[in-house]
Motif scaffolding. Structure first.
Motif, mmCIF file in Angstrom:
data_model
loop_
_atom_site.group_PDB
_atom_site.id
_atom_site.type_symbol
_atom_site.label_atom_id
_atom_site.label_comp_id
_atom_site.label_asym_id
_atom_site.label_seq_id
_atom_site.Cartn_x
_atom_site.Cartn_y
_atom_site.Cartn_z
ATOM 1 N N GLU A 225 -1.780 83.270 32.378
ATOM 2 C CA GLU A 225 -1.356 84.243 31.282
ATOM 3 C C GLU A 225 -0.042 84.187 31.233
ATOM 4 O OE1 GLU A 225 -3.566 85.345 29.212
ATOM 5 O OE2 GLU A 225 -5.431 85.355 30.236
ATOM 6 N N ARG A 226 0.553 83.526 29.884
ATOM 7 C CA ARG A 226 2.096 83.773 29.506
ATOM 8 C C ARG A 226 2.580 85.031 29.348
ATOM 9 N NH1 ARG A 226 2.622 78.896 24.974
ATOM 10 N NH2 ARG A 226 2.112 77.162 26.307
ATOM 11 N N CYS A 227 1.720 85.995 29.286
ATOM 12 C CA CYS A 227 2.322 87.296 29.135
ATOM 13 C C CYS A 227 2.662 88.125 30.274
ATOM 14 C CB CYS A 227 1.281 88.314 28.575
ATOM 15 S SG CYS A 227 -0.217 88.534 29.516
ATOM 16 N N LEU A 228 2.423 87.206 31.564
ATOM 17 C CA LEU A 228 2.619 87.944 32.811
ATOM 18 C C LEU A 228 4.065 87.104 33.342
ATOM 19 C CD1 LEU A 228 -0.870 88.097 34.636
ATOM 20 C CD2 LEU A 228 0.485 89.842 33.404
ATOM 21 N N SER A 229 4.524 85.965 32.706
ATOM 22 C CA SER A 229 5.801 85.433 33.064
ATOM 23 C C SER A 229 7.129 86.091 32.831
ATOM 24 C CB SER A 229 5.816 84.148 32.283
ATOM 25 O OG SER A 229 5.993 84.027 31.153
ATOM 26 N N GLU A 230 8.009 86.057 33.607
ATOM 27 C CA GLU A 230 9.434 86.553 33.429
ATOM 28 C C GLU A 230 10.021 86.306 31.913
ATOM 29 O OE1 GLU A 230 11.633 87.390 37.375
ATOM 30 O OE2 GLU A 230 11.572 85.395 36.937
ATOM 31 N N THR A 231 9.734 85.061 31.650
ATOM 32 C CA THR A 231 10.519 84.641 30.517
ATOM 33 C C THR A 231 9.665 84.880 29.053
ATOM 34 O OG1 THR A 231 9.454 82.359 30.634
ATOM 35 C CG2 THR A 231 11.698 82.666 31.617
ATOM 36 N N ARG A 232 8.518 84.941 29.179
ATOM 37 C CA ARG A 232 7.460 85.098 28.002
ATOM 38 C C ARG A 232 6.859 86.508 28.330
ATOM 39 N NH1 ARG A 232 5.150 79.121 26.796
ATOM 40 N NH2 ARG A 232 7.066 78.006 26.830
ATOM 41 N N TYR A 233 7.173 87.497 29.061
ATOM 42 C CA TYR A 233 6.508 88.598 29.334
ATOM 43 C C TYR A 233 6.164 89.158 28.095
ATOM 44 C CZ TYR A 233 5.727 93.486 30.872
ATOM 45 O OH TYR A 233 5.240 94.465 31.256
ATOM 46 N N ASP A 234 4.987 89.852 27.861
ATOM 47 C CA ASP A 234 4.597 90.712 26.592
ATOM 48 C C ASP A 234 3.973 91.792 27.214
ATOM 49 O OD1 ASP A 234 2.881 91.731 24.725
ATOM 50 O OD2 ASP A 234 2.756 89.910 23.648
ATOM 51 N N SER A 235 4.683 93.205 27.057
ATOM 52 C CA SER A 235 4.457 94.373 27.627
ATOM 53 C C SER A 235 2.910 94.643 27.034
ATOM 54 C CB SER A 235 5.231 95.270 27.125
ATOM 55 O OG SER A 235 4.966 96.513 27.591
ATOM 56 N N HIS A 236 2.427 94.607 25.872
ATOM 57 C CA HIS A 236 1.306 95.027 25.167
ATOM 58 C C HIS A 236 0.186 94.205 25.808
ATOM 59 C CE1 HIS A 236 3.105 98.069 22.631
ATOM 60 N NE2 HIS A 236 4.085 97.088 22.143
ATOM 61 N N ALA A 237 0.293 92.710 25.574
ATOM 62 C CA ALA A 237 -0.656 92.016 26.142
ATOM 63 C C ALA A 237 -0.974 92.121 27.814
ATOM 64 C CB ALA A 237 -0.210 90.468 25.814
ATOM 65 N N ALA A 238 0.109 92.281 28.476
ATOM 66 C CA ALA A 238 0.045 92.343 30.165
ATOM 67 C C ALA A 238 -0.825 93.751 30.045
ATOM 68 C CB ALA A 238 1.230 92.204 30.652
ATOM 69 N N ARG A 239 -0.512 94.855 29.621
ATOM 70 C CA ARG A 239 -1.053 96.069 29.991
ATOM 71 C C ARG A 239 -2.707 95.907 29.348
ATOM 72 N NH1 ARG A 239 2.491 101.328 28.812
ATOM 73 N NH2 ARG A 239 4.649 100.525 30.004
ATOM 74 N N ARG A 240 -2.849 95.118 28.273
ATOM 75 C CA ARG A 240 -4.261 95.013 27.914
ATOM 76 C C ARG A 240 -5.051 94.324 29.082
ATOM 77 N NH1 ARG A 240 -3.177 93.081 23.197
ATOM 78 N NH2 ARG A 240 -3.295 90.745 23.775
ATOM 79 N N LEU A 241 -4.449 93.168 29.617
ATOM 80 C CA LEU A 241 -5.047 92.563 30.702
ATOM 81 C C LEU A 241 -5.402 93.528 31.691
ATOM 82 C CD1 LEU A 241 -3.027 89.318 31.307
ATOM 83 C CD2 LEU A 241 -5.575 89.528 30.317
ATOM 84 N N VAL A 242 -4.789 94.319 32.209
ATOM 85 C CA VAL A 242 -4.773 95.368 33.414
ATOM 86 C C VAL A 242 -6.019 96.380 32.817
ATOM 87 C CG1 VAL A 242 -3.744 97.275 34.263
ATOM 88 C CG2 VAL A 242 -2.477 94.993 34.207
ATOM 89 N N ALA A 243 -5.893 96.657 31.816
ATOM 90 C CA ALA A 243 -6.839 97.747 30.983
ATOM 91 C C ALA A 243 -8.281 97.084 31.198
ATOM 92 C CB ALA A 243 -6.509 98.232 29.631
ATOM 93 N N GLU A 244 -8.392 95.696 30.967
ATOM 94 C CA GLU A 244 -9.532 95.103 30.924
ATOM 95 C C GLU A 244 -10.059 95.216 32.187
ATOM 96 O OE1 GLU A 244 -8.650 91.463 29.059
ATOM 97 O OE2 GLU A 244 -8.893 92.167 27.055
ATOM 98 N N ALA A 245 -9.220 94.635 33.302
ATOM 99 C CA ALA A 245 -9.805 94.677 34.585
ATOM 100 C C ALA A 245 -10.203 96.033 35.191
ATOM 101 C CB ALA A 245 -8.551 94.227 35.658
ATOM 102 N N LEU A 246 -9.448 97.198 34.803
ATOM 103 C CA LEU A 246 -9.866 98.507 35.219
ATOM 104 C C LEU A 246 -11.081 98.915 34.598
ATOM 105 C CD1 LEU A 246 -6.436 100.317 35.014
ATOM 106 C CD2 LEU A 246 -7.583 99.608 37.214
ATOM 107 N N GLY A 247 -11.730 98.427 33.347
ATOM 108 C CA GLY A 247 -12.653 98.710 32.609
ATOM 109 C C GLY A 247 -13.933 97.822 33.164
ATOM 110 N N SER A 248 -13.519 96.680 34.217
ATOM 111 C CA SER A 248 -14.713 95.960 34.676
ATOM 112 C C SER A 248 -15.040 96.398 36.239
ATOM 113 C CB SER A 248 -14.376 94.580 34.562
ATOM 114 O OG SER A 248 -14.991 93.654 35.168
ATOM 115 N N ASP A 249 -16.114 95.755 36.625
ATOM 116 C CA ASP A 249 -16.723 96.137 37.912
ATOM 117 C C ASP A 249 -16.473 94.661 38.498
ATOM 118 O OD1 ASP A 249 -18.743 94.707 36.856
ATOM 119 O OD2 ASP A 249 -20.206 95.655 37.353
ATOM 120 N N ARG A 250 -15.886 93.847 38.003
ATOM 121 C CA ARG A 250 -15.401 92.405 38.787
ATOM 122 C C ARG A 250 -14.290 92.772 39.408
ATOM 123 N NH1 ARG A 250 -18.169 87.851 37.225
ATOM 124 N NH2 ARG A 250 -16.300 86.507 37.333
#
Length: 300
Positions: A225-250
């Protein structure tokens, strides 16, 4: 938040687990009997030299009970004197996976374990009365004080990768160094306690390489995921990834950089944005019903 370290110390280090089964409302826990001491306690044992504390807990539980476990929240460590040396035993809540090859748990027999001659499952109230040591009984309160069934989200900072200043190519292509590769192998040993099935990484080579040993062992794909990189970090997209993980049982693991992870931690937990993970360090967020109920931090 619990922070555990496995660096050399004069302290004796040991690890184990409070293994439970059944419904959360009425769980049973596994106790072991050690004939040498004629005591009833939780499965645990001394760490081997250089062994990560999580790997030691998994090994000791398997050796003493035959049960392969899935780790949950860490429980308060126990400290006591062993002779003139202080001993620390780290514990986790843990659930058995489907196989229990060496234990006849309902008959109280254990096969092939010299230090243990019986393994029994008891309701929490009965286990509290059966336990020999008062400090073990205290673990039962910690076990049941928060949700038993949790899902881990593991945030990893990549392993060591040499000097940025000495690397002449694209920094995204800078690989792990020898120490970083060792950290990645240790991480693979540790991750089997949590069994993540979602592997997400910054595209940077050093991040992907940090997850590769576990991916090879499990046959899982690493999603970049490019949003997790140093050079292309996207705060909103990265936080969305984390929120999706916290909403999952996987169970999931996410590998990124020292400049990215503090903001992600601050965004989902009551932590300041200056939380700093060292290279190869990782944080486990235990969540249930969308809420974080435990945070543990470890080095590799």
């Amino acid at each position: 938040m619990t922070e555990l370290d496995v660096r050399p110390t004069d302290m004796i280090r040991a690890a184990g687990a409070v293994v439970w089964r059944g419904p959360e409302s009425a769980p049973e826990v596994a106790l072991v009997h050690r004939p040498k001491y004629d005591d009833w306690t939780f499965p645990k044992g001394k760490l081997k030299t250089g062994e990560h504390v999580i790997a030691g807990a998994l090994r000791e539980v398997a050796e003493e009970t035959g049960i392969t476990v899935l780790l949950g929240r860490s429980l308060p460590p126990i400290h006591y004197l062993k002779g003139k040396r202080l001993k620390r035993v780290d514990y986790w809540a843990a659930r058995p996976l489907s196989e229990e090859p060496r234990v006849l748990a309902d008959t109280g027999e254990a096969g092939g374990v010299d230090e243990v001659d019986a393994v029994i499952w008891l309701p929490v109230s009965e286990a509290r009365r059966r336990l020999t040591y008062e400090w073990d009984a205290g673990l039962l309160h910690a076990l049941t004080a928060l949700p038993l069934v949790t899902t881990p989200l593991i945030l990893v900072r990549h392993g060591t990768a040499g000097s940025r200043q000495e690397w002449e190519g694209d920094d995204d292509e800078r690989p792990l160094d020898e120490s970083g590769r060792r950290q990645a192998e240790v991480l693979a040993d540790v991750l089997r306690g949590y069994r993540p099935v979602e592997l997400v990484s910054s595209p940077s080579r050093r991040c992907v390489q940090t997850l590769e040993p576990y991916a090879r062992r499990t046959g899982l794909e690493i999603r970049e995921e490019r949003c997790l990189s140093e050079t292309r970090y996207d705060s909103h997209a990265a936080r969305r990834l984390v929120a999706e993980a916290l909403g999952s049982d996987r169970p999931a693991v996410l590998c990124s950089h020292g400049k990215v992870l503090p903001e992600l931690v601050a965004g989902v937990a009551d932590r300041p944005g200056n939380v700093h993970l060292r290279k190869g360090e990782f944080m486990v967020l235990h969540h249930a019903d969308g809420q974080i109920v435990g945070m543990d931090r470890y080095v590799t």
